[in-house]
Write a protein that holds these residues in place. Structure first.
Motif, short mmCIF file in Angstrom:
data_model
loop_
_atom_site.label_atom_id
_atom_site.label_comp_id
_atom_site.label_asym_id
_atom_site.label_seq_id
_atom_site.Cartn_x
_atom_site.Cartn_y
_atom_site.Cartn_z
N GLU A 65 -1.61 -10.60 0.51
CA GLU A 65 -1.37 -9.16 0.45
C GLU A 65 -2.58 -8.42 -0.13
OE1 GLU A 65 1.18 -8.09 1.97
OE2 GLU A 65 2.14 -10.05 2.19
N ASP A 69 -4.48 -5.23 1.29
CA ASP A 69 -4.28 -4.00 0.51
C ASP A 69 -4.45 -4.36 -0.96
OD1 ASP A 69 -3.35 -1.77 -0.89
OD2 ASP A 69 -1.83 -1.29 0.60
N GLN A 71 -4.18 -2.77 -3.64
CA GLN A 71 -3.15 -2.27 -4.55
C GLN A 71 -1.94 -3.20 -4.57
OE1 GLN A 71 -2.28 1.79 -3.52
NE2 GLN A 71 -4.29 2.54 -4.12
N LYS A 72 -1.59 -3.77 -3.43
CA LYS A 72 -0.50 -4.75 -3.39
C LYS A 72 -0.91 -6.02 -4.14
CE LYS A 72 1.58 -3.29 1.02
NZ LYS A 72 1.93 -3.73 2.40
N TYR A 75 -0.51 -5.47 -7.87
CA TYR A 75 0.89 -5.53 -8.28
C TYR A 75 1.37 -6.98 -8.36
CZ TYR A 75 5.98 -4.94 -8.05
OH TYR A 75 7.32 -5.00 -8.29
N LEU A 76 1.05 -7.76 -7.33
CA LEU A 76 1.53 -9.14 -7.28
C LEU A 76 0.85 -10.01 -8.34
CD1 LEU A 76 1.72 -9.65 -3.41
CD2 LEU A 76 3.64 -9.52 -5.01
N SER A 191 -1.44 0.14 -8.50
CA SER A 191 -0.54 -0.88 -7.97
C SER A 191 0.38 -0.28 -6.93
CB SER A 191 0.29 -1.49 -9.11
OG SER A 191 -0.54 -2.20 -9.99
N LYS A 192 0.70 -1.08 -5.93
CA LYS A 192 1.65 -0.66 -4.91
C LYS A 192 2.75 -1.71 -4.85
CE LYS A 192 0.04 1.11 -1.15
NZ LYS A 192 -0.61 1.25 0.18
N SER A 193 3.98 -1.27 -5.08
CA SER A 193 5.10 -2.20 -5.19
C SER A 193 5.29 -3.02 -3.92
CB SER A 193 6.38 -1.41 -5.50
OG SER A 193 7.48 -2.29 -5.59
N VAL A 194 5.58 -4.31 -4.12
CA VAL A 194 5.85 -5.23 -3.01
C VAL A 194 7.13 -5.99 -3.36
CG1 VAL A 194 4.98 -7.13 -1.61
CG2 VAL A 194 3.37 -5.50 -2.64
#
Length: 429
Positions: A65, A69, A71-72, A75-76, A191-194
């Motif tokens: 991810e 991306d 940002q993903k 987050y991860l 961060s982008k939520s996954v």
């Protein structure tokens, strides 16, 4: 050129790590003795296997991810780091009170496994952002610290448990320090939520995949030891170690290609970049293997460092090198499964290949001895690659018409590696 530079940097990192292991072996044996060395080796092997379990193989998700991306990936990396710390702490707290093993190696295996999982998360977070020199620096610092801990514990007459604790503290501090510095450097990355459940669907199947790959790479030694004996195992292991020069190139590819293919998928699926990579990879492998065989020939005619009874070594080098060459091609095409998140199919293929490898090795060792094990290794990788490419035609149909052109060099390269080994082997008879 960028791919080559990254492959060189990552290959150097792997070489440093393996070089550190090789360098530490005689030191551990000399300073701690064979029994403690066996416990130490067992602990490290167990921690490597536990790392993926305790991190839920989150490093795969960070790479997949994050390369697409960032940002993903951010987050991860954070979520899986927290999960790994929590899971490692809970499992260790449960195991430790019942751990009566020598030097508490079982408990330390879980602790070191958790820290190894955290480091894999960090390294893949660096990889997906193409920060290969930070990756290399981390490898240098880590290897240096581990060697230094062995020296200091021995100098001050510590035991193996002291060494486990020292290396645990070093690895934990290294992860914390790099994470803090990286957080300051990448503080502008949001961060982008996954959905964690979604990434686990393709991350978890890579655990049996990795275990099956270990079987393919290591089960032949166990079979040789039980069927032919320790002397034959020593000769085979010696030859295999020479062929491992191909793995330096493969390791560079394995660490470079995932983010390259994910970030530039159209170029890799439709362009000529695959063909160029294949030609460059083939040329490097042939030159390296030829160099190894020439060095062996020089030794055979002059220094004679290799002991008597090693006449099969060149042939085994040629066969194993041909198999590892096919493994490198697997890295090129296997990452298309990774891009499409079809890792469960990849895992099934790897398990089938592992089972086939065990059966082939038993049959061919019974028939041809250690040369039979090398043949089984080659046949396993050939069948494995055939399964992978066959399945890939359904996942990425656009590759169908290009595969013939991509792979046209492969039969000639494989035959060349085999013949180089065979001719050198005949000269030694």
């Amino acid at each position: 050129m960028r791919i080559a530079n990254q492959a060189i940097v990552y290959g150097t990192s792997v070489a440093l790590n393996r070089g550190g292991i090789l360098l530490s072996t005689p030191l551990l044996v000399a300073w701690f003795g064979l029994v403690d060395f066996g416990i130490y080796s067992l602990t490290l092997v167990a921690s490597q296997l536990l790392a993926n379990l305790l991190s839920l193989n989150g490093s795969i998700a960070v790479m997949r991810e994050g390369a697409e991306d960032v940002q993903k990936g951010s987050y991860l990396f954070r979520r899986f780091s927290i999960l790994t710390i929590l899971l490692g702490s809970v499992v260790t707290a449960f195991v430790w009170p019942f751990d009566n093993s020598s030097f508490h190696w079982l408990g330390y295996a879980f602790l070191l496994g958790a820290t190894e999982g955290l480091q894999q998360l960090l390294l893949n977070w660096l990889r997906c952002r193409n920060r290969q020199f930070s990756y290399l620096f981390f490898s240098v610092v880590r290897t240096t610290g581990i060697l230094l801990s062995i020296f200091l514990v021995s100098k001050y007459h510590g035991n193996l448990e002291t060494l486990f604790f020292a290396q645990l503290m070093w690895c934990a501090a290294l992860f914390a320090g790099f994470t803090l510095i990286d957080g300051l450097v990448s503080k502008n990355i949001d961060s982008k939520s996954v959905a964690i459940r979604g990434v686990l669907a393709y991350a978890l199947p890579m655990i049996p995949h990795a275990a099956a790959q270990w079987v393919i790479n290591g089960s032949d030694r166990l079979i040789i030891k039980s069927m032919v004996g320790e002397e034959a195992l020593g000769i085979y292991s010696l030859a295999y170690s020479f062929a491992m020069v191909v793995m330096l190139v493969n390791s560079g590819l394995a660490l470079t290609l995932p983010q390259q293919i994910i970030q530039n998928y159209d170029q890799w699926s439709l362009g000529s970049i695959r063909g160029k990579t294949m030609k460059a990879y083939t040329a490097v492998v042939v030159v390296l293997v030829l160099g190894v065989l020439i060095a062996l020939e020089i030794d055979h005619r002059t220094i004679q460092w290799l002991p008597a009874g090693t006449g099969d070594v060149p042939l085994i080098v040629g066969l194993v090198s041909a198999g590892l060459y096919l493994q490198g091609i697997y890295y090129l095409y296997g990452n298309f499964y990774f891009y499409h998140r079809k890792t469960s199919k990849l895992a099934v293929q790897t398990v089938i290949a592992a089972i086939a490898n065990i059966l082939l090795t038993i049959v061919f060792v019974q028939w041809l001895g250690i040369v039979g094990a090398a043949i089984a290794t080659f046949l396993t990788y050939a069948g494995y690659l055939a399964m992978l490419i066959s399945g890939l035609k359904n996942i990425e149909p656009r590759l169908k018409r290009m595969l013939k052109a991509d792979l046209k060099l492969v039969p000639f390269s494989v035959a060349g590696l085999f013949l180089l080994g065979l001719f050198h082997g005949l000269l030694w008879q």
